[in-house]
Scaffold this motif. Structure first.
Motif, PDB file in Angstrom:
ATOM      1  N   HIS A 161       0.826  -1.195   0.000  1.00  0.00           N
ATOM      2  CA  HIS A 161       0.000   0.000   0.000  1.00  0.00           C
ATOM      3  C   HIS A 161       0.858   1.241   0.000  1.00  0.00           C
ATOM      4  O   HIS A 161       2.036   1.215   0.265  1.00  0.00           O
ATOM      5  CB  HIS A 161      -0.951   0.021   1.188  1.00  0.00           C
ATOM      6  N   VAL A 162       0.197   2.350  -0.257  1.00  0.00           N
ATOM      7  CA  VAL A 162       0.877   3.634  -0.292  1.00  0.00           C
ATOM      8  C   VAL A 162       0.541   4.388   0.972  1.00  0.00           C
ATOM      9  O   VAL A 162      -0.593   4.464   1.397  1.00  0.00           O
ATOM     10  CB  VAL A 162       0.435   4.458  -1.508  1.00  0.00           C
ATOM     11  N   ALA A 164      15.394   6.680   6.385  1.00  0.00           N
ATOM     12  CA  ALA A 164      14.894   5.313   6.558  1.00  0.00           C
ATOM     13  C   ALA A 164      13.894   4.950   5.470  1.00  0.00           C
ATOM     14  O   ALA A 164      13.914   3.839   4.935  1.00  0.00           O
ATOM     15  CB  ALA A 164      14.247   5.162   7.936  1.00  0.00           C
ATOM     16  N   ASP A 165      13.011   5.901   5.100  1.00  0.00           N
ATOM     17  CA  ASP A 165      12.031   5.645   4.037  1.00  0.00           C
ATOM     18  C   ASP A 165      12.723   5.271   2.724  1.00  0.00           C
ATOM     19  O   ASP A 165      12.325   4.320   2.051  1.00  0.00           O
ATOM     20  CB  ASP A 165      11.153   6.882   3.810  1.00  0.00           C
ATOM     21  N   SER A 166      13.757   6.026   2.369  1.00  0.00           N
ATOM     22  CA  SER A 166      14.459   5.748   1.112  1.00  0.00           C
ATOM     23  C   SER A 166      15.268   4.462   1.194  1.00  0.00           C
ATOM     24  O   SER A 166      15.404   3.745   0.201  1.00  0.00           O
ATOM     25  CB  SER A 166      15.372   6.928   0.754  1.00  0.00           C
ATOM     26  N   SER A 224       5.652  -4.653   2.064  1.00  0.00           N
ATOM     27  CA  SER A 224       5.077  -3.381   2.487  1.00  0.00           C
ATOM     28  C   SER A 224       6.045  -2.299   2.055  1.00  0.00           C
ATOM     29  O   SER A 224       7.238  -2.394   2.303  1.00  0.00           O
ATOM     30  CB  SER A 224       4.913  -3.339   4.011  1.00  0.00           C
ATOM     31  N   GLY A 225       5.537  -1.250   1.395  1.00  0.00           N
ATOM     32  CA  GLY A 225       6.484  -0.242   0.954  1.00  0.00           C
ATOM     33  C   GLY A 225       5.849   0.900   0.219  1.00  0.00           C
ATOM     34  O   GLY A 225       4.663   1.174   0.355  1.00  0.00           O
ATOM     35  N   HIS A 226       6.679   1.590  -0.570  1.00  0.00           N
ATOM     36  CA  HIS A 226       6.250   2.708  -1.412  1.00  0.00           C
ATOM     37  C   HIS A 226       5.622   3.825  -0.591  1.00  0.00           C
ATOM     38  O   HIS A 226       4.434   4.092  -0.675  1.00  0.00           O
ATOM     39  CB  HIS A 226       5.256   2.236  -2.474  1.00  0.00           C
ATOM     40  N   LYS A 227       6.440   4.464   0.205  1.00  0.00           N
ATOM     41  CA  LYS A 227       5.939   5.592   0.996  1.00  0.00           C
ATOM     42  C   LYS A 227       6.178   6.881   0.229  1.00  0.00           C
ATOM     43  O   LYS A 227       7.286   7.384   0.135  1.00  0.00           O
ATOM     44  CB  LYS A 227       6.618   5.646   2.361  1.00  0.00           C
ATOM     45  N   ILE A 228       5.087   7.417  -0.327  1.00  0.00           N
ATOM     46  CA  ILE A 228       5.151   8.647  -1.110  1.00  0.00           C
ATOM     47  C   ILE A 228       4.953   9.838  -0.174  1.00  0.00           C
ATOM     48  O   ILE A 228       4.113   9.791   0.720  1.00  0.00           O
ATOM     49  CB  ILE A 228       4.044   8.667  -2.170  1.00  0.00           C
TER      50      ILE A 228
END
Length: 555
Positions: free
Chosen positions: A38-39, A252-254, A548-552
């Motif tokens: 999910h985003v 951390a997000d990247s 789980s990933g893709h934090k925009i």
């Protein structure tokens, strides 16, 4: 302990959940190996968007406004004309009238300009965004012309910045919508446009440029351009470490995104190392927060642990994967108990972890444990996702397989029947021949439960479909014919005691006693040696874990 399913009372669509599931988009090249859950963190103001998805041409409108210098110059020229003509000029504080014969004060030290002649203007270069005005030391109202210029210049700069930020938010919201809809080329154009604006405005070392690069890297991942994605994300990490500090949550997000990319490229050891680095940053962050803020960070830690488990699973280290998934799930359960889940993506992330843990139990042939985890995941997903959602269908398939292997044939029959019903509505499978595989699994469970009449009807339906699409002498049709002959023999011979008991009990609404999971506890085994069910025996779906990933984030 409370179950997460208890807090969900309505059905949510895929759009409500902001899900990015590559397998739902035919053009998504990044969907071949992994599912992205999910985003997160989608700032989007619907009031600022005028039907973006329908008005694609609005993406092509001029992106850069006048530079601050040019913009300010236009304002200043208007102001100059206003003053020279004796008209009124309004600012945020008050309305003042200046005429050519009126005395005005000026602070020459602030403005850098002075004049002893009322009619003389000291022009400067347009790039400075400023212009001198006539001034006198004894002002009637105490306001110097240069001060007025400074106020107007500041207002012009604020207007420029406001327009820029509004434009960036519009572009960001559009690009996110395109990304959700699987329109990856359009999403790429949008994020690249944002990047160009930010580089033009702030240079290539700014934290906002790093955010734009991070978002663009996500699009490349979704497109399957892993080399480009890795290059972009690595640059984003370097900029973020310098701009906001090496321990910042954005770093951390990247790092998480880089770990996903490395996993997609089957660089498992590097992926695990990078993800553990991200996990260490998040864990360090918890030591700097108030107690009421720690829970939110721990939810992010659970997602990273889920990804670590995925890397171990794909690497073949199932025990290590199981340990990571269990640690992630323990955090998610605790956070739910404390009320930290306030959005559907949080529940969906928990269901993803449950699925992944269930897959590890399937790999270890621990069927009962697999059933338990997948059944709990289903309760969550059935309350959040539409029946046609492929994530839900995938969980149903794996749960049914685990039930079959454990011998809970009635539960497996229910799930396979659900899958078939959904397939008839939305065509989950690409062809009718693939649909026959579901029918064969249904028939398998029916036969195992001694429901021979139902099994024959199901197999005959599958055979009709196969005859319409396969050659008459195809081996699959021959196997089906032999199985039907064996079943007809079972049906027309004198009913056995097992058949009689099965029909009598199930007709009363009770669970069929000939499920192996019941009989094995009594030391009894079902003997159906006369029937060869290999051609319709369910096979392992072979599902891979979900990341789980893709934090925009807004750049």
């Amino acid at each position: 302990m409370s179950s997460p399913t208890a807090a969900i009372g309505k059905r949510f669509s895929r759009e409500d959940l902001l899900i990015l599931s590559p397998q739902s988009n035919k053009g998504d090249a990044g969907a071949d190996r992994y599912n992205i859950e999910h985003v997160d963190d989608f700032p989007h103001d619907e009031r600022e968007i005028d039907d973006e998805m329908k008005d694609k041409d609005s993406m092509k409108e001029p992106l850069l406004m006048d530079s601050p210098a040019t913009y300010n110059s236009k304002i200043m020229k208007a102001l100059q004309a206003s003053l020279s003509n004796g008209t009124t000029m309004t600012d945020d504080a008050s309305t003042r009238s200046f005429s050519s014969d009126e005395s005005t004060g000026s602070d020459s030290e602030d403005s850098g300009h002075a004049s002893s002649n009322d009619d003389e203007y000291h022009d400067i270069e347009e790039d400075h965004g400023d212009i001198s005005l006539p001034s006198k030391s004894n002002s009637a109202d105490g306001l110097g012309a240069d001060s007025l210029v400074s106020t107007a210049a500041r207002k012009a700069d604020e207007d420029y910045q406001s327009k820029r930020e509004r434009r960036l938010r519009q572009l960001h919201a559009k690009a996110c919508k395109y990304l959700k809809a699987g329109k990856l080329n359009e999403a790429q154009e949008g994020f690249e446009e944002i990047l160009s604006i930010l580089v033009h405005e702030f240079g290539d070392k700014h934290r906002r440029v790093a955010s734009a690069l991070h978002n663009l890297g996500i699009v490349h991942v979704r497109m399957g351009n892993f080399d480009e994605a890795q290059d972009v994300i690595e640059v984003a990490i370097k900029i973020r470490k310098k701009a906001v500090g090496q321990f910042h949550p954005r770093v951390a997000d990247s790092l998480v995104e880089l770990g996903v990319i490395l996993l997609s490229q089957e660089e498992f050891e590097d992926s695990i190392e990078i993800l553990n680095e991200a996990l260490a940053l998040r864990e360090r962050e918890t030591t700097t927060l108030e107690s009421d803020e720690v829970g939110k960070v721990q939810i992010q830690m659970a997602k990273i642990l889920n990804n670590v488990g995925c890397a171990f699973y794909e690497y073949g280290e199932v025990d290590d994967a199981k340990e990571a998934f269990e640690e992630a799930l323990a955090i998610q359960r605790e956070r739910f108990k404390e009320g930290n889940f306030t959005s559907m993506p949080g529940f969906l992330a928990t269901s993803i972890t449950l699925c992944n843990l269930g897959y590890t139990f399937i790999q270890k042939a621990e069927w009962e444990s697999a059933m338990f985890q997948l059944e709990e995941a289903l309760k969550l997903q059935q309350n959040m996702l539409e029946p046609s959602d492929k994530t839900l269908a995938n969980t149903l398939e794996n749960h049914a397989f685990a039930c079959t292997k454990f011998g809970a044939y009635d539960k497996a029959l229910k799930q396979y029947s659900n899958i078939y019903s959904i397939d008839q509505q939305v065509k989950l499978h690409k062809s009718d021949v693939e649909t026959t595989e579901i029918l064969k699994k249904i028939a398998y469970c029916q036969i195992k439960l001694f429901h021979f009449e139902e099994g024959i009807k199901t197999l005959e339906k599958a055979k009709e479909i196969m005859q319409d699409h396969l050659l008459p002498d195809d081996a699959k049709i021959e196997e089906m014919t032999e199985l039907l002959e064996a079943l007809h023999y079972q049906l027309f011979k004198f009913p056995s005691l097992t058949e009689y008991i099965s029909k009598t009990i199930t007709s009363k609404g009770y669970r069929d006693p000939w499920n192996s999971d019941l009989l094995c506890k009594c030391g009894y085994d079902i003997d159906q040696e006369d029937i060869d069910l290999n051609c319709c025996s369910p096979k392992n779906p072979g599902t891979q874990t979900k990341l789980s990933g893709h934090k925009i984030s807004f750049a």
